[in-house]
Design an enzyme around this catalytic site. Structure first.
Site, PDB file in Angstrom:
ATOM      1  N   ASP A  34       0.728  -1.180  -0.128  1.00  0.00           N
ATOM      2  CA  ASP A  34       0.064  -0.155  -0.110  1.00  0.00           C
ATOM      3  C   ASP A  34       0.883   1.194  -0.036  1.00  0.00           C
ATOM      4  OD1 ASP A  34       0.907  -0.048   2.673  1.00  0.00           O
ATOM      5  OD2 ASP A  34      -0.817  -0.981   3.348  1.00  0.00           O
ATOM      6  N   ASP A  61       1.706   4.877   1.667  1.00  0.00           N
ATOM      7  CA  ASP A  61       1.518   5.734   2.858  1.00  0.00           C
ATOM      8  C   ASP A  61       2.053   7.310   2.364  1.00  0.00           C
ATOM      9  OD1 ASP A  61       0.622   3.549   4.801  1.00  0.00           O
ATOM     10  OD2 ASP A  61       2.846   2.679   4.241  1.00  0.00           O
ATOM     11  N   ASP A  88       9.745   3.988  12.830  1.00  0.00           N
ATOM     12  CA  ASP A  88      10.263   2.612  13.472  1.00  0.00           C
ATOM     13  C   ASP A  88      11.877   2.465  13.028  1.00  0.00           C
ATOM     14  OD1 ASP A  88       9.098   1.799  11.116  1.00  0.00           O
ATOM     15  OD2 ASP A  88       7.884   0.030  11.935  1.00  0.00           O
TER      16      ASP A  88
END
Ligand code: ATP
Ligand code: MG
Length: 454
Positions: free
Chosen positions: A64, A66, A156
């Site tokens: 996907d 982002d 992250d």
């Protein structure tokens, strides 16, 4: 590459111009591109970030797209009619285009503890409602907005913090993402232990990306994982369910599961009976084998562009648990179907305290299980009933899986394969040849004397 000289924190980035990287607009979804254009014309910054950039650099197809932006969720809401604000702990905006959902997040900034405590702060316009930590250092709310460079440091892993923009098609790298991508390393941004304490799910994410991308987890990033795994106890079963599905639907479920068994964080996703069956009692009912096949099957399906459903995955994971419970909790007053139902419910209930599987899935899991007895029954009525059942295909796939996993079902799987491939006439023949249905013998029942009412 050169450091860009720019306000808004862009000076902290290494800029990789278009002719020095391989990300091409052709591989980005039109919807994501149109979101970026629209943000730009409204005067906002917009970047493609996360898996979209990472996977394109690795020449993989992103799952996907982002987007990170300086527009606030509320500004996004008014700019895009097809938008919805999701989440409280961490607000994101979903932009829906038919079946595609683009996730847009507003640049996050570091948490100012003074702000959280309501003390004076240099940051203006920030209310302490937007940010919160638990005493253990876990981030409870993360809605403090900042610049792109601050956002990069809140992400992250370094390979997830590469920003691509369509104004000049450059990539911005605020950490060591490009190098780590080359070295195939999952490296935490900042101090790994602190970042895991902020959000323990990052431990599971490290394992997922390592398996999915076939990257090593960098030494310091890996080190605290076993020791801090217990922090996953504080994560809601709903989030752990979402994460489990991401782990198993990564296209590398087999490799992922191997990591979940090797490192402690995996223990917080599965109930004890299942864990025992997969570790200490592997051979029992071919638990490990069935699971391995289910994972392989999942990876193959995804590689062929087919869908996988959590219902089927949990059906396979928990099948040996159901069988074990069936054996241990014999309830003499119940008939076989009732006993089975009790065992199935108990296996699910135990798992639900770890991962809250939505009812629409557990319903199907149970149907797949219940159908097994019908598919195994050799009589016309059961066969016809099973074949017309909306869950036939999943139940049949599951039956084959059980046989492949070593359960001896007398070749009933190939009977069903033949049946499906047969013409209407041949089918009729096959049904004719089945043994006649045995009517349950009716015991002569003595009428009980009517109870006296008083
Ligand atoms: P994929 O979509 O392929 O699973 P992804 O990297 O895009 O991988 P997402 O879960 O879609 O992962 O999240 C998008 C990005 O948001 C990540 O790449 C990362 O930069 C950031 N992110 C997501 N979850 C976290 C988290 N728990 N902590 C910090 N950053 C996160
Ligand atoms: Mg993503």
């Amino acid at each position: 590459m050169h450091k860009e000289d720019h306000p808004l924190g862009l000076d902290k980035a290494t800029l990789i111009p278009r002719d020095e990287h391989t990300v091409s607009r052709r591989h980005i979804s039109d919807n994501a591109l149109s979101v970026l254009r629209k943000l730009d014309s409204a005067g906002f910054q917009g970047y493609l970030v996360g898996g979209g950039v990472r996977d394109l650099l690795l020449e993989k197809r992103p799952k996907d797209f982002d987007i990170a932006t300086d527009a606030t969720p509320e500004e996004l809401r008014s700019l895009f009619r097809n938008s919805r604000i999701i989440g409280r702990r961490f607000k994101i905006v979903h932009l829906r285009y038919g079946r595609e959902i683009i996730e847009a997040t507003t640049f996050r900034a570091p948490h100012d503890v003074a702000v959280e405590l309501g003390e004076n702060s240099s940051r203006k316009g920030i209310r302490n409602l937007d940010s919160a930590h638990s005493t253990a250092g876990m981030i409870l709310r993360d809605n403090v907005y900042g610049n792109v460079d601050e956002d990069a440091l809140r992400r992250d892993f370094t390979v997830n913090a590469l920003y691509y923009r369509t104004t000049d098609f450059a990539i911005l790298d605020f950490s060591t993402g490009m190098q780590d991508l080359k070295d195939r390393k999952i490296r935490m941004i900042g101090d790994p232990a602190e970042r895991y304490k902020e959000d323990p799910v990052r431990m599971l994410r490290a394992l997922r990306f390592s398996a999915k991308l076939d990257f090593d987890i960098e030494e310091e990033t890996l080190k605290p994982i076993n020791e801090l795994a217990y922090l996953l106890e504080s994560i809601s079963p709903a989030r752990l369910f979402d994460e489990t599905i991401k782990l198993l639907a990564s296209g590398q479920a087999e490799a992922t599961f191997a990591l979940l068994q090797k490192y402690q964080p995996g223990n917080y996703l599965f109930a004890p009976t299942l864990r025992a069956l997969l570790t200490r009692f592997k051979a029992r009912d071919n638990a490990a084998e069935l699971l391995q096949l289910a994972l392989k099957n999942t990876d193959n399906r995804l590689a062929e562009g087919k869908s996988v459903t959590p219902a089927f995955l949990y059906a396979a994971l928990l099948w040996p648990v159901v069988k074990l419970k069936l054996e241990l909790n014999s309830l003499p007053k119940l008939n076989a179907a009732q006993q089975f139902n009790v065992a199935a419910n108990s296996a699910l209930a135990e798992q639900l305290t770890y991962t809250s599987i939505p009812k629409r899935f557990t319903q199907v899991t149970k149907e797949i299980w219940e159908m097994q007895a019908r598919l195994e029954t050799r009589n016309r009525r059961a066969a016809e009933g099973a074949y017309d059942h909306p869950r036939f295909r999943a139940a049949y796939d599951f039956l084959l899986l059980r046989e492949d996993g070593g359960e001896n079902l007398g070749g009933v799987g190939s009977w069903w394969t033949e049946f499906q491939e047969a013409s209407a006439e041949e089918r009729e023949n096959m049904l004719e040849q089945l043994p006649r249905e045995q009517k349950p013998k009716r015991k002569a029942r003595r009428r009980k004397p009517a109870r006296k009412e008083n």
